[in-house]
Design an enzyme around this catalytic site. Sequence first.
Site, PDB file in Angstrom:
ATOM      1  CD  GLU A   1      -1.741   4.713   3.238  1.00 21.46           C
ATOM      2  OE1 GLU A   1      -2.811   5.320   3.299  1.00 21.46           O
ATOM      3  OE2 GLU A   1      -1.570   3.688   2.514  1.00 21.46           O
TER       4      GLU A   1
ATOM      5  CG  HIS B   1      -1.954  -1.060   1.209  1.00 20.92           C
ATOM      6  ND1 HIS B   1      -3.064  -1.001   2.002  1.00 20.92           N
ATOM      7  CD2 HIS B   1      -2.052  -2.213   0.501  1.00 20.92           C
ATOM      8  CE1 HIS B   1      -3.823  -2.064   1.788  1.00 20.92           C
ATOM      9  NE2 HIS B   1      -3.223  -2.822   0.875  1.00 20.92           N
TER      10      HIS B   1
ATOM     11  CB  CYS C   1      -1.832   1.704   5.998  1.00 20.01           C
ATOM     12  SG  CYS C   1      -1.564   0.967   4.376  1.00 20.01           S
TER      13      CYS C   1
ATOM     14  CB  CYS D   1      -6.370   0.004   4.984  1.00 18.73           C
ATOM     15  SG  CYS D   1      -4.720  -0.768   4.952  1.00 18.73           S
TER      16      CYS D   1
END
Length: 155
Positions: free
Chosen positions: A54, A52, A85, A82
């Site tokens: 991040e 992801h 993350c 999320c």
Amino acid sequence: MELQYLQRAIALAVSNVQTGSGGPFGAVITRNGVIISEAGNTVTTSCDPTAHAEVNAIRAASLALGTFDLVGCEIYSSCEPCPMCLGAIYWAHLDRVYFAATRHDAALGGFDDRLIYDEFAADTSRRRIPLVHVPRPDARAPFEAWWQRADRVAY
């Protein structure tokens, strides 16, 4: 808060989609008003479900700074992080998170984290993926070995 970094995270997310590099997410990590790292989501192109934006930005910032501890840094994300993350943000000790779109906006775009939030709230015996505790007499051996190391680095 600097809006320019949030705008940069959004621009990264849009570019990511336009170039086919990954999903519609971008993140920027700063320290003292300087960009340390920036990244887009690369889940599909790297075949890594943890890639992801991040997490990618945290990995790049840690490499750039030569540390796993990002105290003093802030992260700007195109979308509310999320659960995975957010966990990575806590482990990295980032000072603050700024985000543009909400998790509800993400859900409307096909990225719904509600199942994960619901699973975390459920008792482990009721989760979709079973968590099976297997008691072992040597289960704590790794932690005992850790505590015996005088040179251990806490994180």
